[in-house]
Write a protein that holds these residues in place. Structure first.
Motif, PDB file in Angstrom:
ATOM      1  N   HIS A 181       0.921  -1.256  -0.161  1.00 42.48           N
ATOM      2  CA  HIS A 181      -0.081  -0.014  -0.025  1.00 42.48           C
ATOM      3  C   HIS A 181       0.806   1.343   0.062  1.00 42.48           C
ATOM      4  CE1 HIS A 181      -3.361  -2.618   0.684  1.00 42.48           C
ATOM      5  NE2 HIS A 181      -2.708  -3.226   1.907  1.00 42.48           N
ATOM      6  N   LEU A 182       2.065   1.176  -0.665  1.00 36.41           N
ATOM      7  CA  LEU A 182       2.953   2.364  -0.789  1.00 36.41           C
ATOM      8  C   LEU A 182       2.848   2.976  -2.251  1.00 36.41           C
ATOM      9  CD1 LEU A 182       5.799   0.956   1.223  1.00 36.41           C
ATOM     10  CD2 LEU A 182       3.919   2.702   1.970  1.00 36.41           C
ATOM     11  N   ASN A 234       0.332   5.239  -4.794  1.00 42.88           N
ATOM     12  CA  ASN A 234      -0.800   5.967  -4.928  1.00 42.88           C
ATOM     13  C   ASN A 234      -1.255   5.705  -6.470  1.00 42.88           C
ATOM     14  OD1 ASN A 234      -2.984   7.990  -5.319  1.00 42.88           O
ATOM     15  ND2 ASN A 234      -2.680   8.648  -3.218  1.00 42.88           N
ATOM     16  N   THR A 259       5.380   6.488   0.515  1.00 40.52           N
ATOM     17  CA  THR A 259       4.468   6.369  -0.601  1.00 40.52           C
ATOM     18  C   THR A 259       4.847   6.833  -1.829  1.00 40.52           C
ATOM     19  OG1 THR A 259       2.773   6.204   1.095  1.00 40.52           O
ATOM     20  CG2 THR A 259       1.907   6.633  -1.240  1.00 40.52           C
ATOM     21  N   THR A 314       5.241   5.427  -5.373  1.00 37.02           N
ATOM     22  CA  THR A 314       4.420   6.061  -6.431  1.00 37.02           C
ATOM     23  C   THR A 314       5.549   6.468  -7.700  1.00 37.02           C
ATOM     24  OG1 THR A 314       2.818   6.814  -4.948  1.00 37.02           O
ATOM     25  CG2 THR A 314       2.751   7.909  -7.127  1.00 37.02           C
TER      26      THR A 314
END
Length: 261
Positions: free
Chosen positions: A65-66, A68, A182, A186
């Motif tokens: 979950h890093l 976006n 993040t 991304t």
């Protein structure tokens, strides 16, 4: 020299995995000076190598979950358009001899590698300072600035074949409000999209040695898998500072070699 080049190719992915950028800082010098490739073709190969490697590196970041995706797409759209136009039409339009006088000759190679070296030196400055990770001031998404930044990064990426990770990460933190980790994940996603779209423009202009290109890419993928595993156990600040000095030395060496020697 080629054996050294193959070994060094692992480091392309290793740096991407550890820092979220910097792969092209290694890939272009490796291709130009160890494999003796033309600067334009080397920049094209670099886009493919860094693009595929970044995509592979972004997958585990996404699982953590890093990454976006929404921000990556919004940031990437202007970059994609800019880099494709640059690789498809602008770079091929640059003449081989840009300026020639009785004492000075500026070629396409000198222009591209010179600009690449200057970007290396500028990127090294922020790494050498060794400051703590960037922190977001607020959560505002500065859409206009993101679009402008995306266009500029796309143009620079297209012109010199660099992924632009060290420009993308600060932009994501400061302009979109993403946390640093993040932003790193991304950034890999954006670099992958940008680089592969840029390479698509090159495929339309040049023939590729696919067996060589894929062999280097596989080695870089091995590197990024190792880098992702090590990223949690190595001090990011110390690594960035050490790599920054290396990048500064390499940038200065390229400038001297291309302009003086």
């Amino acid at each position: 020299m080629e054996i050294i080049g193959y070994i060094a190719s692992v480091c392309i992915g290793l740096i991407l995995g550890l820092l979220g950028g910097g792969g092209s800082i290694l890939s272009i010098p490796i291709l130009v000076y160890l494999f003796h490739m033309d600067a334009v073709i080397a920049s094209a190969y670099s886009l493919f190598i860094v693009g595929i490697t970044s995509f592979v590196g972004a997958v585990p970041k996404y699982k953590e979950h890093l990454v976006n995706i929404r921000t990556g797409i919004l940031f990437g759209i202007p970059s994609i358009v800019s880099i494709f136009i640059t690789r498809r039409w602008i770079v091929p339009a640059i003449p081989e001899i840009i300026l020639q006088t009785s004492s000075v000759v500026i070629t396409k190679r000198i222009l591209l590698l010179g600009m690449f070296a200057i970007l290396m030196i500028l990127a090294s400055a922020s790494m050498i300072r060794g400051k703590r990770e960037l922190q977001k001031d607020d959560d505002r998404f500065r859409t206009f600035l993101v679009l402008i930044e995306g266009i500029l990064i796309g143009f620079l990426t297209g012109l010199v074949g660099a992924g632009g990770g060290f420009l993308i990460i600060p932009a994501l933190v400061l302009l979109t409000g993403l946390p640093f980790k993040t932003a790193v994940g991304t950034s890999l996603f954006i670099i992958a999209i940008n680089s592969l779209v840029g390479f698509l423009g090159d495929v339309m202009n040049y023939s590729m040695n696919w067996s060589f290109l894929l062999s280097i890419t596989v080695l870089a993928i091995i590197g990024i898998l190792i880098g992702n595993k090590l990223s949690g156990s190595i001090s990011n600040i110390k690594l960035r500072k050490s790599f920054g000095w290396f990048v500064l030395a390499m940038g200065c060496w390229i400038l001297i070699k291309e302009l003086v020697l």
